[in-house]
Design a protein around this motif. Structure first.
Motif, short mmCIF file in Angstrom:
data_model
loop_
_atom_site.label_atom_id
_atom_site.label_comp_id
_atom_site.label_asym_id
_atom_site.label_seq_id
_atom_site.Cartn_x
_atom_site.Cartn_y
_atom_site.Cartn_z
N LYS A 117 89.02 39.07 24.51
CA LYS A 117 90.21 39.81 24.06
C LYS A 117 89.99 40.56 22.76
O LYS A 117 90.77 41.43 22.40
N THR A 118 88.93 40.24 22.03
CA THR A 118 88.64 40.92 20.76
C THR A 118 87.60 42.01 20.92
O THR A 118 87.28 42.69 19.94
N GLY A 119 87.06 42.19 22.11
CA GLY A 119 85.94 43.08 22.31
C GLY A 119 86.29 44.54 22.55
O GLY A 119 87.45 44.94 22.58
N PHE A 120 85.22 45.30 22.73
CA PHE A 120 85.31 46.73 23.04
C PHE A 120 84.55 46.94 24.35
O PHE A 120 83.50 46.34 24.57
N TYR A 121 85.09 47.78 25.18
CA TYR A 121 84.57 47.96 26.53
C TYR A 121 84.31 49.43 26.79
O TYR A 121 85.04 50.30 26.31
N VAL A 122 83.26 49.70 27.55
CA VAL A 122 82.94 51.08 27.92
C VAL A 122 83.11 51.20 29.43
O VAL A 122 82.41 50.56 30.22
N ALA A 123 84.07 52.03 29.81
CA ALA A 123 84.33 52.31 31.22
C ALA A 123 83.80 53.71 31.54
O ALA A 123 83.84 54.60 30.70
N GLY A 124 83.29 53.87 32.75
CA GLY A 124 82.84 55.17 33.20
C GLY A 124 81.45 55.57 32.76
O GLY A 124 81.11 56.76 32.79
N SER A 125 80.61 54.63 32.38
CA SER A 125 79.24 54.98 31.98
C SER A 125 78.35 55.13 33.22
O SER A 125 78.76 54.81 34.34
N LYS A 126 77.14 55.61 32.98
CA LYS A 126 76.16 55.75 34.07
C LYS A 126 75.42 54.44 34.34
O LYS A 126 74.69 54.34 35.31
N ARG A 127 75.63 53.44 33.51
CA ARG A 127 74.94 52.16 33.64
C ARG A 127 75.66 51.27 34.64
O ARG A 127 76.88 51.14 34.60
N HIS A 128 74.92 50.67 35.55
CA HIS A 128 75.50 49.82 36.59
C HIS A 128 75.26 48.35 36.30
O HIS A 128 74.24 47.98 35.72
N GLY A 129 76.19 47.53 36.78
CA GLY A 129 76.07 46.08 36.68
C GLY A 129 75.77 45.51 38.05
O GLY A 129 75.30 46.20 38.95
N SER A 130 76.12 44.26 38.25
CA SER A 130 75.79 43.56 39.50
C SER A 130 76.49 44.14 40.72
O SER A 130 75.98 44.06 41.83
N MET A 131 77.66 44.74 40.52
CA MET A 131 78.42 45.27 41.65
C MET A 131 78.55 46.80 41.60
O MET A 131 79.48 47.36 42.14
N GLY A 132 77.62 47.44 40.92
CA GLY A 132 77.67 48.90 40.81
C GLY A 132 78.28 49.31 39.48
O GLY A 132 77.99 48.72 38.45
N PRO A 133 79.14 50.32 39.49
CA PRO A 133 79.75 50.75 38.22
C PRO A 133 80.43 49.56 37.54
O PRO A 133 81.08 48.75 38.20
N THR A 134 80.24 49.46 36.24
CA THR A 134 80.75 48.31 35.51
C THR A 134 81.50 48.74 34.25
O THR A 134 81.53 49.92 33.92
N GLY A 170 85.14 49.02 46.07
CA GLY A 170 83.88 49.63 46.46
C GLY A 170 82.64 48.96 45.91
O GLY A 170 81.56 49.43 46.13
N GLY A 171 82.78 47.87 45.18
CA GLY A 171 81.62 47.25 44.54
C GLY A 171 80.52 46.84 45.49
O GLY A 171 79.35 47.05 45.20
N ALA A 172 80.83 46.29 46.64
CA ALA A 172 79.81 45.82 47.58
C ALA A 172 78.97 46.97 48.11
O ALA A 172 77.81 46.79 48.48
N LEU A 173 79.52 48.16 48.14
CA LEU A 173 78.77 49.32 48.63
C LEU A 173 77.62 49.67 47.70
O LEU A 173 76.65 50.31 48.11
N HIS A 174 77.69 49.26 46.42
CA HIS A 174 76.67 49.59 45.44
C HIS A 174 75.64 48.48 45.28
O HIS A 174 74.66 48.66 44.58
N ASP A 175 75.84 47.34 45.90
CA ASP A 175 74.98 46.19 45.70
C ASP A 175 73.82 46.23 46.69
O ASP A 175 74.00 46.03 47.88
N GLY A 176 72.62 46.47 46.18
CA GLY A 176 71.46 46.56 47.03
C GLY A 176 70.85 45.22 47.40
O GLY A 176 69.97 45.15 48.23
N LYS A 177 71.31 44.11 46.79
CA LYS A 177 70.74 42.80 47.07
C LYS A 177 71.55 41.99 48.07
O LYS A 177 71.17 40.90 48.43
#
Length: 178
Positions: A117-134, A170-177
């Protein structure tokens, strides 16, 4: 029974009840205190889909619910936000933690937990996480801004993240594993 015997009995009962009351109060304080974040183990699985967290890149999250002995983990911060922001969420939250991606290795993130709750978040970056866009997580705003400079996106505080940003469709569509 005499008055003296009755008084002694009450005193004895009161003396026995005092430690018990202290133990009950102690348990309540422990449940209301902010828990410490747990670490990801080899067998730590995601609450939503059972994925093994250690096998996937990108920021992870954990939520500690009232009355639960162990936290639930999410393989992506988007999943944490989806769980916390959905209208039907009725479980009381003791704490939520996300990983500081300025300090954690993106490909194999471990440790570096902070109060979500105290953090800062970046939405819409080109970097992907475990389920694609993160939604990348950072403890410091300067680190989130630096990330935006390299990967794009927009810096948000916890309260600015909306349910629409945490859509899981749409997260599962980006997961290659999978």
């Amino acid at each position: 029974m005499t008055t003296t015997a009755l008084s002694r009995r009450r005193l004895l009962c009161a003396a026995c009840a005092l430690p018990l009351a202290s133990l009950v109060a102690c348990g309540r304080d422990e449940n209301s205190a902010t828990p410490k974040p747990a670490e990801i183990e080899t067998a730590t699985a995601c609450e939503l889909d059972g994925m093994m967290l250690a096998e996937y890149a990108g920021p992870k999250a954990q939520v500690h619910y009232v009355g639960a002995a162990a936290p639930v983990f999410f393989c992506d911060t988007v999943e944490m936000f989806a769980a916390l922001l959905r209208p039907e969420q009725a479980r009381s939250v003791r704490a939520a933690f996300a990983q500081d991606m300025a300090k954690a290795d993106w490909d194999k993130p471990r440790g570096h937990w902070f109060d979500a709750k105290t953090g800062f978040y970046v939405a819409g970056s080109k970097r992907h996480g475990s389920m694609g866009p993160t939604i990348a997580s950072f403890a410091a705003q300067a680190d989130a801004q630096k990330f935006v400079g390299q990967w794009g996106g927009k810096v948000l505080q916890f309260a600015e993240v909306t349910p629409a940003m945490a859509e899981l469709g749409g997260g599962a569509l980006h997961d290659g594993k999978m």
